[in-house]
Design an enzyme around this catalytic site. Structure first.
Site, PDB file in Angstrom:
ATOM      1  N   GLY A   8       0.834  -1.207   0.000  1.00  0.00           N
ATOM      2  CA  GLY A   8       0.000   0.000   0.000  1.00  0.00           C
ATOM      3  C   GLY A   8       0.865   1.251   0.000  1.00  0.00           C
ATOM      4  N   SER A  10       1.351   3.487  -2.360  1.00  0.00           N
ATOM      5  CA  SER A  10       1.071   4.517  -3.367  1.00  0.00           C
ATOM      6  C   SER A  10       0.630   5.852  -2.777  1.00  0.00           C
ATOM      7  CB  SER A  10       0.006   4.007  -4.344  1.00  0.00           C
ATOM      8  OG  SER A  10      -1.204   3.758  -3.670  1.00  0.00           O
ATOM      9  N   VAL A  61      -2.840  -7.535  -1.553  1.00  0.00           N
ATOM     10  CA  VAL A  61      -2.263  -8.314  -0.441  1.00  0.00           C
ATOM     11  C   VAL A  61      -3.256  -9.307   0.158  1.00  0.00           C
ATOM     12  CG1 VAL A  61      -0.589  -6.515   0.210  1.00  0.00           C
ATOM     13  CG2 VAL A  61      -2.800  -6.633   1.402  1.00  0.00           C
ATOM     14  N   TYR A 154     -11.912  -3.575  12.483  1.00  0.00           N
ATOM     15  CA  TYR A 154     -10.572  -2.966  12.333  1.00  0.00           C
ATOM     16  C   TYR A 154      -9.730  -3.212  13.590  1.00  0.00           C
ATOM     17  CZ  TYR A 154      -7.335   0.924  11.141  1.00  0.00           C
ATOM     18  OH  TYR A 154      -6.240   1.708  10.844  1.00  0.00           O
TER      19      TYR A 154
END
Ligand code: NAI
Length: 243
Positions: A8, A10, A61, A154
């Site tokens: 991740g 970017s 991923v 989360y």
């Protein structure tokens, strides 16, 4: 060629980590991205502008086949490359009260953070053990340490990665491989863009959101040779919100 992989990478915290690993630790950075190639190329351009090197590497991923195939192809194309640093940064949030949480909101968040940790780290672990050096850094969250209402999925995903960090650290410590987690509080990125910052800063002793660069500085220290005696730790970076 010594390499660091940032999942991740970017945008947001991942982008800041890519830049610092390249500029400060001279790593050739593998910038993983899932879908936004333009943003990944922008990250690459930012680090190349400072004379550093890197490349973009597309894979999801959360998908073990896709991850292993992409990493295997890359390894075959780059037989001389040595991956020393792995930053498991890719993560998503699907917030909502648990009583209304759909199965998909539960599993997709776990799949990216926890399964993603497995998919990427397991691919490299034997290579790291053989080369007798490595740095694995997992970006978790204050939610995974203290729990946050509205983020049961989360919090569970990040807490799972915290457990994996501590256990894997014990397995690989003798081979000079450290495994640590970094737990940010509120950091200015796309993930927090919709939040009511004015209200939330009242909860933060430092009275502000953190910057992606501040998280990247900590990650960079943990990735460096200077941090060799720190392993199995969760390091909070949250302006005093929780420690
Ligand atoms: P972001 O949403 O800007 O970045 C997340 C990155 O992960 C994006 O580049 C996204 O494309 C990538 N990603 C998502 N799913 C992926 C997948 N399946 N495969 C490959 N890449 C994937 O958010 P931010 O803030 O930069 O987040 C980075 C990490 O920091 C995440 O793990 C997040 O949970 C964590 N974090 C962020 C906090 C914040 O306040 N911004 C606080 C605590 C933790």
């Amino acid at each position: 060629m010594k390499c660091a992989l940032v999942t991740g990478g970017s945008r947001g915290i991942g982008r800041a980590i890519c830049q610092k690993l390249a500029e400060e630790l001279n790593y050739h950075v593998l910038i993983n991205y899932q879908g936004n190639k333009d943003a990944a190329l922008e990250t690459l351009a930012l680090l190349e502008a400072t004379g550093a090197t890197g490349e973009i590497l597309q894979f999801n991923v959360a998908d073990i086949q896709e991850t292993q195939a992409a990493l295997q192809n890359w390894s075959v194309r780059n037989p001389e490359a040595v991956v020393e640093v792995i930053i498991n940064n890719a993560g998503i949030a699907r917030d909502g009260l648990f009583m209304w949480m759909s199965p998909d909101d539960w599993s997709s968040v776990l799949q990216v953070s926890l399964q993603g940790f497995y998919n990427v780290t397991n691919f490299f672990i034997q290579k790291l053990l053989r080369q007798r050096f490595g740095r694995i850094i997992n970006i978790v969250s204050v939610s995974g340490v203290k729990g946050t209402a509205g983020q049961v999925n989360y919090s569970a995903a990040k807490a799972g990665v915290v457990g994996a960090t501590k256990a894997l650290a014990l397995e690989v410590a003798k081979r000079n491989i450290t495994v640590n987690a970094v737990a940010p509080g509120f950091i200015h990125t796309d993930m927090t863009a919709e939040m009511d910052e004015g209200e939330l800063v009242k909860l933060i002793p430092a009275n502000r959101f953190g910057k992606a660069e501040e998280v990247a500085d900590l990650v960079c220290f943990l990735a460096s040779k200077k941090s060799g005696y720190i392993t199995g730790e969760v390091i909070n970076i949250n302006g005093g919100i929780y420690s």
